[in-house]
Design an enzyme around this catalytic site. Sequence first.
Site, mmCIF file in Angstrom:
data_model
loop_
_atom_site.group_PDB
_atom_site.id
_atom_site.type_symbol
_atom_site.label_atom_id
_atom_site.label_comp_id
_atom_site.label_asym_id
_atom_site.label_seq_id
_atom_site.Cartn_x
_atom_site.Cartn_y
_atom_site.Cartn_z
ATOM 1 N N GLY A 31 0.811 -1.215 0.000
ATOM 2 C CA GLY A 31 0.000 0.000 0.000
ATOM 3 C C GLY A 31 0.839 1.258 0.000
ATOM 4 N N LEU A 33 0.429 3.672 -2.085
ATOM 5 C CA LEU A 33 0.791 3.467 -3.491
ATOM 6 C C LEU A 33 1.310 4.732 -4.162
ATOM 7 C CD1 LEU A 33 -2.195 1.190 -4.550
ATOM 8 C CD2 LEU A 33 0.066 0.522 -3.708
ATOM 9 N N GLU A 35 3.504 6.006 -8.170
ATOM 10 C CA GLU A 35 3.642 5.723 -9.596
ATOM 11 C C GLU A 35 4.421 4.413 -9.861
ATOM 12 O OE1 GLU A 35 1.950 7.280 -11.863
ATOM 13 O OE2 GLU A 35 2.884 6.104 -13.454
ATOM 14 N N HIS A 37 4.188 1.599 -8.200
ATOM 15 C CA HIS A 37 3.218 0.503 -8.142
ATOM 16 C C HIS A 37 2.321 0.512 -9.385
ATOM 17 C CE1 HIS A 37 3.963 1.395 -3.716
ATOM 18 N NE2 HIS A 37 4.359 0.146 -3.833
ATOM 19 N N GLY A 148 9.036 -5.110 -8.725
ATOM 20 C CA GLY A 148 9.924 -4.021 -9.101
ATOM 21 C C GLY A 148 11.391 -4.360 -8.887
ATOM 22 N N LYS A 150 13.381 -2.226 -8.091
ATOM 23 C CA LYS A 150 13.733 -1.391 -6.931
ATOM 24 C C LYS A 150 14.143 -2.285 -5.751
ATOM 25 C CE LYS A 150 13.145 1.914 -3.685
ATOM 26 N NZ LYS A 150 12.915 1.130 -2.523
ATOM 27 N N SER A 186 9.421 5.456 -3.382
ATOM 28 C CA SER A 186 9.266 4.494 -2.301
ATOM 29 C C SER A 186 8.240 5.036 -1.315
ATOM 30 C CB SER A 186 10.612 4.309 -1.578
ATOM 31 O OG SER A 186 10.401 3.656 -0.348
HETATM 32 P P1 AMP Z 1 6.068 -2.192 -1.665
HETATM 33 O O1 AMP Z 1 4.609 -1.951 -1.524
HETATM 34 O O2 AMP Z 1 6.877 -0.956 -1.567
HETATM 35 O O3 AMP Z 1 6.568 -3.308 -0.820
HETATM 36 O O4 AMP Z 1 6.311 -2.650 -3.156
HETATM 37 C C1 AMP Z 1 5.415 -3.446 -3.884
HETATM 38 C C2 AMP Z 1 6.015 -3.691 -5.246
HETATM 39 O O5 AMP Z 1 6.255 -2.440 -5.887
HETATM 40 C C3 AMP Z 1 7.382 -4.408 -5.188
HETATM 41 O O6 AMP Z 1 7.459 -5.325 -6.267
HETATM 42 C C4 AMP Z 1 8.348 -3.266 -5.367
HETATM 43 O O7 AMP Z 1 9.592 -3.667 -5.901
HETATM 44 C C5 AMP Z 1 7.595 -2.392 -6.339
HETATM 45 N N1 AMP Z 1 8.096 -1.021 -6.302
HETATM 46 C C6 AMP Z 1 8.198 -0.214 -5.212
HETATM 47 N N2 AMP Z 1 8.775 0.962 -5.559
HETATM 48 C C7 AMP Z 1 9.044 0.873 -6.888
HETATM 49 C C8 AMP Z 1 9.655 1.752 -7.829
HETATM 50 N N3 AMP Z 1 10.104 2.958 -7.479
HETATM 51 N N4 AMP Z 1 9.767 1.337 -9.100
HETATM 52 C C9 AMP Z 1 9.330 0.091 -9.469
HETATM 53 N N5 AMP Z 1 8.735 -0.768 -8.642
HETATM 54 C C10 AMP Z 1 8.601 -0.393 -7.361
#
Ligand code: AMP
Length: 279
Positions: A31, A33, A35, A37, A148, A150, A186
């Site tokens: 969550g 969220l 760009e 995501h 991602g 990332k 992030s």
């Molecule tokens: P999170 O909710 O931050 O744990 O991330 C969920 C998904 O979004 C994971 O696969 C992350 O690698 C991806 N993600 C988060 N930030 C980015 C970003 N800046 N660029 C690409 N994917 C991202």
Amino acid sequence: MKLVRTRQELAEIVTQWQREGEAIGLVPTMGSLHEGHLTLVRALDGKATRRIVTIFVNPIQFNNPDDFQLYPRGLDGDEALLAQTGLVDILYAPDETQIYPPGFSTRISVSGPDRMLCGADRPGHFDGVATIVNKLFMQTRADIAAFGEKDYQQLCVIRRMVTDLDLPITILPVPTVREADHLALSSRNKRLTPAQREQATHLPQALMNCLTALKAGKPASVSLEQCAQTLKEAGFTVHYLELRSEKSLAPVQKAKANTRLFVAASLGDIRLIDNMPVA
Ligand code: AMP
């Protein structure tokens, strides 16, 4: 887009989709969220006929209870953002009872990529990630899931798990989405103060300078040392800064194709991670 809160309702919908021959795409998130995501959701375009985004802040992947408590949350805003894309069929936002029933005591442990880099100082973190991702694969019965770059180490852990456990799912890697000043998007960036946000730009800048030095033939040890020094001078606590193989994540001495720079560094109590490919 339908908001689904229970495992049972999700199962009824995906059973119907499977009967109809739909290809199910998944984007697992915690969550808050942004760009990045949404880019994962768009990456499923043409690869899945139905798309599920999950939002679950997974308690078992946090080592630090404060970090879990402080993790930004805002389901209403997230729901509105996803609905606007017109690309999501289901937002699955279970509470803990839907994921970890009383007595839950199973963990998936991916040894190897889980012990280094972020795994070294966050014991159990990647077990928590592998366990929740596996559960979400099972609950959504997805055919393809986007992750991602990332979180590159996380991507490696998940690929390893999928290969090792013969999971019938395709993993789709998506390049990191960045702000105009190159800071990787992030959810944690929301916790930065305005001054820290300004400081944070030094992280990608230092990585880019380091890549330039490496490509110009400067020895990796010298380039990495200078880069770490620059980050310390910019106010970061550097947890690691390393050149590693993209495939095995093994340390490498020389920059070449298929190697990547990996960094984790904190501003105050906010830990930021990033990585960039050499070639
Ligand atoms: P999170 O909710 O931050 O744990 O991330 C969920 C998904 O979004 C994971 O696969 C992350 O690698 C991806 N993600 C988060 N930030 C980015 C970003 N800046 N660029 C690409 N994917 C991202």
